[in-house]
Write an enzyme that holds these catalytic residues in place. Structure first.
Site, PDB file in Angstrom:
ATOM      1  N   SER A  64      -1.168 -12.665   5.811  1.00 24.52           N
ATOM      2  CA  SER A  64      -0.437 -12.024   4.719  1.00 24.52           C
ATOM      3  C   SER A  64       0.571 -12.970   4.064  1.00 24.52           C
ATOM      4  CB  SER A  64       0.298 -10.775   5.223  1.00 24.52           C
ATOM      5  OG  SER A  64      -0.636  -9.809   5.603  1.00 24.52           O
ATOM      6  N   GLY A 252      -3.121  -7.928   4.929  1.00 30.68           N
ATOM      7  CA  GLY A 252      -3.618  -9.093   4.215  1.00 30.68           C
ATOM      8  C   GLY A 252      -2.764  -9.455   3.022  1.00 30.68           C
ATOM      9  N   GLY A 254      -1.533 -10.650  -0.923  1.00 31.92           N
ATOM     10  CA  GLY A 254      -1.744 -10.401  -2.346  1.00 31.92           C
ATOM     11  C   GLY A 254      -1.685  -8.947  -2.766  1.00 31.92           C
ATOM     12  N   CYS A 280      -0.767  -1.790   6.256  1.00 30.17           N
ATOM     13  CA  CYS A 280      -0.124  -2.623   5.233  1.00 30.17           C
ATOM     14  C   CYS A 280      -1.014  -2.779   3.984  1.00 30.17           C
ATOM     15  CB  CYS A 280       0.316  -3.949   5.829  1.00 30.17           C
ATOM     16  SG  CYS A 280       1.792  -4.568   4.994  1.00 30.17           S
ATOM     17  N   GLN A 284      -2.221   0.260   1.407  1.00 34.27           N
ATOM     18  CA  GLN A 284      -2.157   0.271  -0.062  1.00 34.27           C
ATOM     19  C   GLN A 284      -3.545   0.535  -0.653  1.00 34.27           C
ATOM     20  OE1 GLN A 284      -0.491  -3.649  -0.608  1.00 34.27           O
ATOM     21  NE2 GLN A 284       1.496  -3.061   0.233  1.00 34.27           N
ATOM     22  N   ASN A 322       6.027  -6.809   6.716  1.00 32.64           N
ATOM     23  CA  ASN A 322       5.774  -7.997   5.908  1.00 32.64           C
ATOM     24  C   ASN A 322       4.992  -7.583   4.681  1.00 32.64           C
ATOM     25  OD1 ASN A 322       4.803 -10.312   4.746  1.00 32.64           O
ATOM     26  ND2 ASN A 322       3.301 -10.716   6.351  1.00 32.64           N
ATOM     27  N   TYR A 325       4.356  -5.433  -1.815  1.00 36.01           N
ATOM     28  CA  TYR A 325       3.917  -4.325  -2.663  1.00 36.01           C
ATOM     29  C   TYR A 325       4.140  -3.028  -1.890  1.00 36.01           C
ATOM     30  CZ  TYR A 325       1.570  -7.911  -5.422  1.00 36.01           C
ATOM     31  OH  TYR A 325       1.302  -9.020  -6.189  1.00 36.01           O
ATOM     32  N   HIS A 365       3.775  -2.625  10.504  1.00 38.61           N
ATOM     33  CA  HIS A 365       2.770  -3.224  11.401  1.00 38.61           C
ATOM     34  C   HIS A 365       2.856  -2.628  12.805  1.00 38.61           C
ATOM     35  CE1 HIS A 365       1.241  -6.303   8.685  1.00 38.61           C
ATOM     36  NE2 HIS A 365       2.447  -6.235   8.158  1.00 38.61           N
ATOM     37  N   GLU A 367       0.843  -3.014  15.103  1.00 32.12           N
ATOM     38  CA  GLU A 367       0.363  -4.013  16.072  1.00 32.12           C
ATOM     39  C   GLU A 367       1.457  -5.006  16.440  1.00 32.12           C
ATOM     40  OE1 GLU A 367      -0.171  -4.081  12.889  1.00 32.12           O
ATOM     41  OE2 GLU A 367      -0.082  -6.141  12.164  1.00 32.12           O
TER      42      GLU A 367
HETATM   43  N1  LIG Z   1       1.105  -7.603   5.444  1.00 29.23           N
HETATM   44  C1  LIG Z   1       0.403  -7.087   4.460  1.00 29.23           C
HETATM   45  O1  LIG Z   1      -0.666  -6.523   4.654  1.00 29.23           O
HETATM   46  C2  LIG Z   1       0.929  -7.266   3.075  1.00 29.23           C
HETATM   47  C3  LIG Z   1       0.252  -6.415   2.048  1.00 29.23           C
HETATM   48  C4  LIG Z   1       0.440  -6.892   0.625  1.00 29.23           C
HETATM   49  N2  LIG Z   1      -0.134  -8.186   0.450  1.00 29.23           N
HETATM   50  C5  LIG Z   1       1.914  -6.890   0.293  1.00 29.23           C
HETATM   51  O2  LIG Z   1       2.524  -7.946   0.210  1.00 29.23           O
HETATM   52  O3  LIG Z   1       2.479  -5.858   0.119  1.00 29.23           O
END
Ligand SMILES: NC(=O)CC[C@H](N)C(=O)O
Length: 389
Positions: A64, A252, A254, A280, A284, A322, A325, A365, A367
């Site tokens: 991420s 992930g 972006g 995360c 979204q 983390n 968005y 998260h 995890e």
């Molecule tokens: N850790 C993530 O999955 C981040 C999700 C997405 N890329 C964001 O920044 O919001």
């Protein structure tokens, strides 16, 4: 067997690959000077900050952070070194690293520890970053930098580590034409190209890899399922050919809108009531598939002590986060979801549950890695959905 807890200590007078010249150049014109470490190179990316006190190994390898220059607000970094990347668990999943490489484009710290000491140390942070060709800058007032990002919001920046004098005007020009973080497509870089299988349990959970952390795979293994990890754009038919009991949409990098194929697949998963957990970025994506909208936060949530309220029991959990968005709170009303978790600091959306289908999602998260284990129960909730189905 007891672990060998013999402490290993490495002391260096200065960064072994010390470079004389290092600068951070921001797209608002700000320039900060520091000392270089890691690898001599120039990188461009979105500069963000993380308030965690530990966990640089896990954070740097979290997919991420692709496309981002990571600032750590904790003032002394590197003092426990870096473990051996080849150490894996019984399923072959690396134990201490969240992916196979450093994913952040660069690292910004206040003080790089010259002594690294830990029972599990195999190299210094400086050596690791040098080997992985990642630049680092120390001697930065990271608290002041954090105040700046909190005031103006995250922005693009260049991190330059060089053996010779830096031409700032040239770097500014390059920064102007560098691809903007928001427009970058990261999936081809972070997602697996082929299926990967972990464990041989009877029942399968498919993890859709939009930049999955190893800890997500391990947590699914821990609830007793075989994991099949599949590329981010795998078709619905292919996913269902594994006869999965449930699906995990991973975290992930972006903008979630950059994963339209995954969004379309999730619409079908919801329609067919396949038990699904989103984490995360995965949350979204699920949100968009179920008629919510996403937006970019001013400076995001990155740290390991973010308080979230579970609205089902009114209990507060300390979570690892983390993300840059989020799901628009006001878009929930007309969507297919109820609010599950809310952020106690700023009331942003931290978890949603589908009103009628077996679909749950968390923005934080569960995890951990790095971070607290408070929310492991989220994986148990997925298990319950799979068992009742
Ligand atoms: N850790 C993530 O999955 C981040 C999700 C997405 N890329 C964001 O920044 O919001």
């Amino acid at each position: 067997m007891l672990a060998d807890l013999t402490r290993v200590t490495i002391t260096t007078k200065k960064s072994i690959h010390a470079k004389k010249f290092a600068k951070l150049v921001f797209d608002d014109g700000t320039i900060l000077d520091g000392d270089g470490f890691g690898y001599s190179t120039t990188v461009f990316g979105e500069i963000v900050f993380n308030t965690g006190m530990v966990g640089y190994t896990e954070a740097l390898t979290d997919p991420s952070y692709s496309g981002q220059i990571l600032t750590l607000t904790y003032p002394l970094v590197g003092n426990y070194g870096v473990p051996d990347p080849s150490i894996v668990d019984e399923d072959g999943i690396p134990k201490f690293f969240e992916s196979s490489k450093i994913q952040a484009r660069g690292l910004v710290v206040h003080e790089l520890s010259l002594t690294a000491s830990h029972w599990n140390l195999s190299m210094t942070l400086d050596e690791w970053m040098y080997n992985e060709k990642i630049p680092g800058i120390s001697g930065i007032d990271t608290r002041e930098l954090t105040k700046k990002l909190r005031t103006s919001g995250v922005m693009m920046a260049a991190l330059v580590v060089s053996d010779s004098e830096i031409d700032v005007d040239e770097i500014k020009k390059q920064l102007e034409s560098a691809p903007h973080y928001d427009s970058e497509q990261f999936m081809d870089d972070v997602s697996t190209k082929e299926e990967k299988i972990y464990g041989d349990d009877e029942n399968t959970v498919v993890v859709i890899d939009t930049g999955a952390k190893h800890a997500i795979l391990r947590n699914v293994r821990d609830i007793g399922y075989k994991v099949v990890l599949l590329p981010w754009n795998t078709t619905y038919e292919k996913i269902m050919s594994y006869n999965p009991k449930g699906i995990v949409l991973s975290s992930g990098p972006g903008d979630p809108q950059k994963c339209p194929d995954t969004i379309d697949v999730v619409k079908k998963l919801i329609q067919d009531n396949v038990p699904t957990l989103g984490i995360c970025l995965g949350a979204q994506i699920i949100g968009i598939a179920g008629n919510t909208e996403t937006y970019k936060l001013k400076y995001g949530h990155r740290g390991q002590n973010k308080p979230c309220v579970n609205l089902e029991n009114n209990q507060v959990y300390v979570t690892s986060q983390n993300h840059g968005y989020g799901i628009k709170p006001e878009s929930l009303d007309k969507s297919d979801f109820n609010l599950w978790f809310t952020n106690a600091d700023d009331k942003t959306v931290e978890g949603i549950k589908h009103k009628t289908k077996n679909c749950i999602a968390v923005q934080f998260h569960p995890e951990a890695a790095p971070g607290p284990y408070d929310c492991k129960f989220v994986f148990e909730e997925l298990k319950q959905l799979m068992e009742k189905n």
